[in-house]
Design an enzyme around this catalytic site. Structure first.
Site, PDB file in Angstrom:
ATOM      1  CG  HIS A  56      -2.112  -0.961   1.009  1.00  0.00           C
ATOM      2  ND1 HIS A  56      -3.358  -0.569   0.566  1.00  0.00           N
ATOM      3  CD2 HIS A  56      -2.190  -2.300   1.201  1.00  0.00           C
ATOM      4  CE1 HIS A  56      -4.157  -1.626   0.510  1.00  0.00           C
ATOM      5  NE2 HIS A  56      -3.462  -2.701   0.873  1.00  0.00           N
ATOM      6  CB  THR A  57       4.390   1.971  -0.605  1.00  0.00           C
ATOM      7  OG1 THR A  57       4.642   0.929  -1.552  1.00  0.00           O
ATOM      8  CG2 THR A  57       4.760   1.493   0.789  1.00  0.00           C
ATOM      9  CG  ASP A  58       0.496   1.113  -5.163  1.00  0.00           C
ATOM     10  OD1 ASP A  58      -0.106   1.278  -4.076  1.00  0.00           O
ATOM     11  OD2 ASP A  58       0.062   0.381  -6.067  1.00  0.00           O
ATOM     12  CE1 TYR A  93      -5.620  -1.725  -3.020  1.00  0.00           C
ATOM     13  CE2 TYR A  93      -6.396   0.530  -3.249  1.00  0.00           C
ATOM     14  CZ  TYR A  93      -5.441  -0.429  -3.480  1.00  0.00           C
ATOM     15  OH  TYR A  93      -4.300  -0.106  -4.169  1.00  0.00           O
ATOM     16  N   GLY A 118      -4.544 -12.585  -5.200  1.00  0.00           N
ATOM     17  CA  GLY A 118      -3.793 -11.347  -5.055  1.00  0.00           C
ATOM     18  C   GLY A 118      -2.679 -11.193  -6.061  1.00  0.00           C
ATOM     19  CG  LEU A 119      -1.145 -14.235  -7.832  1.00  0.00           C
ATOM     20  CD1 LEU A 119      -1.093 -15.609  -8.489  1.00  0.00           C
ATOM     21  CD2 LEU A 119       0.195 -13.891  -7.212  1.00  0.00           C
ATOM     22  CB  SER A 123      -7.633  -6.425 -12.473  1.00  0.00           C
ATOM     23  OG  SER A 123      -6.692  -6.010 -11.500  1.00  0.00           O
ATOM     24  CG  ASP A 128      -1.638  -4.289  -8.948  1.00  0.00           C
ATOM     25  OD1 ASP A 128      -0.693  -4.553  -8.183  1.00  0.00           O
ATOM     26  OD2 ASP A 128      -2.821  -4.226  -8.576  1.00  0.00           O
ATOM     27  N   GLY A 149      -8.216 -14.757  -7.497  1.00  0.00           N
ATOM     28  CA  GLY A 149      -8.454 -14.589  -6.078  1.00  0.00           C
ATOM     29  C   GLY A 149      -7.241 -14.746  -5.191  1.00  0.00           C
TER      30      GLY A 149
END
Length: 383
Positions: A33-35, A221, A124-125, A128, A172, A122
């Protein structure tokens, strides 16, 4: 994979596809969650991908097909708005098409599209981002749109942010686009600068999918995003508003009294996580993979205790992996609230070791995690 996609395309549309592109899923190596806070992050593009196929049409219809359901969703080019919830899978490539056109791509007629994937969902890879980047490459090729890789990465992110309503950063799409075999991608998210660093020989990645589905769009999120924004606003008081990347722990402690406890904790995680990313890069360059592993586990504990985006299932997996022989470190990978844990191991960690972890997990939660190993692969490309 390409052969099967070709066959399925012909079955569904009655003609051959002309353009093929693929893009990988990604492991968030470190930098949780730094991005979107303008920070630093490292990721790995993996050797599991989404592949898309396109063929041009003579009319102004866009048709998106599903291999699983054999369903085709048709969109008129005059109505590039998000589809309703049950057709949300269409919105990923549709948003990319909309923003490619806004970026200058000339498309006077439509296309038929189909995708296939060997990327586990599902976990977390970021499937999307993989569909967004593969779509961007395929559509750009079909319509002769010349854009550099950073532009396509930005378009993928814009689609996710503005078309699908997911306030993600550039991690991502950046890793899926800039990935390189046997390498880690380092991203300065504020400068949107991408670089790669070689992985030490003998390292392996193991993914342990908790099978607890994470529902990031459903609020968690977005809540963390808002908390970080609130912290940054307080820290910026009296000057130009800046992202959390700009502040130190000393700045945070000075402003602690003005913050709610949860807002303080989110900011502390982000600031310390940025420092862990920088340290991880230094240790990679010096070959200290054991030191890197310790940072991975420290990152997870911060996500668990400060950012509170872990869950019992993910914490259990890290606990089981942390002190096993051959494991350098382990952490949740991705947005959290479910999904998968990544373990960085040496070559001695085997399927038997992974199964031991899975059995112990099942004793507590009643079902085994889905386990697979993977390697660092190349980023998005035409195939």
């Amino acid at each position: 994979m390409k052969d099967r996609l070709s066959e399925e395309f012909l079955k569904l549309y009655g003609r051959n596809a002309e353009i093929f592109a693929q893009a990988p899923g990604r492991i968030e190596f470190i930098g949780n969650h730094t991005d979107y806070n303008g920070g630093l992050v490292m990721g790995v593009a993996i050797d599991k991908v989404v592949m898309v196929a396109l063929a041009p049409r003579q009319d102004r219809k866009l048709r998106f097909g599903s291999i699983r359901s054999r369903e085709v969703v048709e969109v008129d080019m005059g109505d590039l708005t998000p589809r309703r919830r049950e057709y949300n899978w269409v919105n990923y490539p549709l948003g990319v098409f909309k923003f490619l056109k806004e970026a200058g791509m000339s498309a006077e007629s439509g296309f038929d599209m189909l995708d296939i994937s060997n990327l586990p969902g599902g976990a977390g890879l970021s499937s999307s981002a993989a569909i967004e980047m593969s779509s961007a490459f395929a559509m750009s090729s079909l319509f002769g749109f010349k854009a550099d890789l950073k532009t396509l990465v930005r378009i993928g992110r814009k689609s996710e942010n503005e078309f699908l309503g997911m306030p993600c950063g550039i991690l991502d799409q950046g890793v899926s686009g800039f990935g390189k075999a046997n390498s880690i991608v380092f991203i300065d998210c504020l400068a949107e600068d991408f670089s790669t660093y070689p992985l030490p020989e003998g390292c392996k990645f193991w993914l342990f999918n908790s099978t607890k589905k994470h529902a990031l769009v459903d609020g968690f999120y977005a809540a963390r995003h808002a908390e970080c924004a609130e912290a940054a606003k307080i820290l910026s008081a009296g000057g130009d508003e800046r992202l959390l990347r700009a502040f130190s722990l000393e700045d945070l402690e000075s402003a602690k009294a003005a913050m709610k406890e949860n807002v303080y904790r989110r900011a502390k995680h982000v600031i310390e996580e940025n420092a862990r990313v920088m340290r991880a890069r230094e240790l990679l360059l010096s070959g200290d993979i054991s030191g890197v592993g310790k940072l991975l586990t420290a990152s997870h504990r911060s996500s668990q205790l400060l950012f509170e985006n872990s869950c019992d299932e993910l914490d259990c997996l890290v606990d089981l992996l942390e002190n096993r022989n051959g494991v350098y470190g382990a952490r949740l990978s991705g947005g959290g609230f479910g999904g998968a844990v990544m373990a960085l191991t040496d070559s001695s960690f085997s399927e038997s070791d992974a199964d031991d972890v899975a059995i112990a997990y099942a004793k507590r939660f009643g079902k085994k995690p889905v386990v697979f190993d993977c390697a660092a692969g190349d980023g998005a490309k035409l195939v």
